[in-house]
Scaffold this active site. Sequence first.
Site, mmCIF file in Angstrom:
data_model
loop_
_atom_site.group_PDB
_atom_site.id
_atom_site.type_symbol
_atom_site.label_atom_id
_atom_site.label_comp_id
_atom_site.label_asym_id
_atom_site.label_seq_id
_atom_site.Cartn_x
_atom_site.Cartn_y
_atom_site.Cartn_z
ATOM 1 N N ASP A 219 -5.885 5.109 0.807
ATOM 2 C CA ASP A 219 -5.072 4.733 -0.354
ATOM 3 C C ASP A 219 -3.626 5.141 -0.087
ATOM 4 O OD1 ASP A 219 -4.196 4.319 -3.218
ATOM 5 O OD2 ASP A 219 -6.345 4.010 -3.483
ATOM 6 N N HIS A 242 -2.165 2.705 1.910
ATOM 7 C CA HIS A 242 -1.521 1.730 1.029
ATOM 8 C C HIS A 242 -0.015 1.915 0.950
ATOM 9 C CE1 HIS A 242 -5.477 0.756 -1.357
ATOM 10 N NE2 HIS A 242 -5.561 0.521 -0.051
#
Length: 396
Positions: A219, A242
């Site tokens: 993430d 991310h």
Amino acid sequence: METSAVRHIIILLLVLLVLRSSALGQNQIYNVLNFHAHGDGKRDDAQAFLAAWQAVCGDQRTAIMVVPAGRTFLLNQVSFQGPCKSPVTVQLDGNVVAPNHIWTRKSANLLTFLGVDDLTMDGNGEIDGQGAIWWDCYNRKRCDNRPILLGFARCNNLKVRRIHLKNSADKHMTLFQCSQVSVDNVSITAPADSPNTDGITVAFSNNTYISNCSIQTGDDCVSVLSFTKNVTVTTSRCGPGHGISVGSLGRSETAMVEQITVSNCSFVGTMTGVRIKSWQGGKGYAKGFLFESLNMTEVQYPIVIDQFYCPQGNCPRKHGGVAISDAKFIDIQGTSSEHEAIRLLCSQSVHCKDIYLSNINLSWVNHTAPANATILNAHGTTEGIVLPRIQFSNTL
């Protein structure tokens, strides 16, 4: 008494005073093994760690809690609470592991430092969340709450250095209501497909400096949440993951974020590079951003502002939004893995203002066509070379 004898007595007294002062000035060492920690990675050492902490925290001298190298310590949800009577160092040279089973159904941290000012965590050790069992449980929709690996709350003048975090069940490190924080030379790793394994999350905090870190997770490498001011991320590597994100903002609270700097960082194979994301219908503001001297390598979307954040893809249209303004993107180079290298997607009701781009050179790694940009309700200026080309909205 002869003069020479008096002189010798005075010298002896002075030496004793110096030795006593030196002893008082030395750091007191508390090794967890001396508090009956097993260090075999099998038996729970939580009580030994808590006993060592009580001794460290209660010492009026600057004290060091030592987790020695060459040992592995099994811990199960330990909270180290302050305030302490003097500055404290946790010297993490050994390894800490979480239990390899589902050990809680509630929101929790494996390790928490609460209300501890002037804390330093340093060392070459590792904290392993053994997250694989949790990721599987989450993907099967059986685990709504997964533990965070390392949490700091209400810790001021905090320093975290050199340690390695890996395979958290959820986020790896959180900073909540902290001030004057330095995170330096920390490495964080988890598989690219591990869910919600953010590297460092900063919320309700101010004056945070993150430097020389390597973060590879499933993430956000770093996420900055609401009520946060003056965060710098520099000379760090992100990917997979991310990207470095501000938000998401405005889902359930009035957003307040300002003075965020990301500089001299590299992004490799991430979903986004630098991103500001907010929910439709949110309230508040996010302002004062500087994204500078960044290198992108096959990043899906290198530059993103998204006021329509909706990870599930089924959010209803809402009026309003978090006001995003004063965002500068300067000296950003590299490649995107998607045709669309820049996305500035802003609300019809609350436009993005004062966006500035200078010396941007992003190319589509496919090379079948130049990269492009999508601009919606964003207002700003460009200077120098900006590729892909930007066409800002003309009217407010």
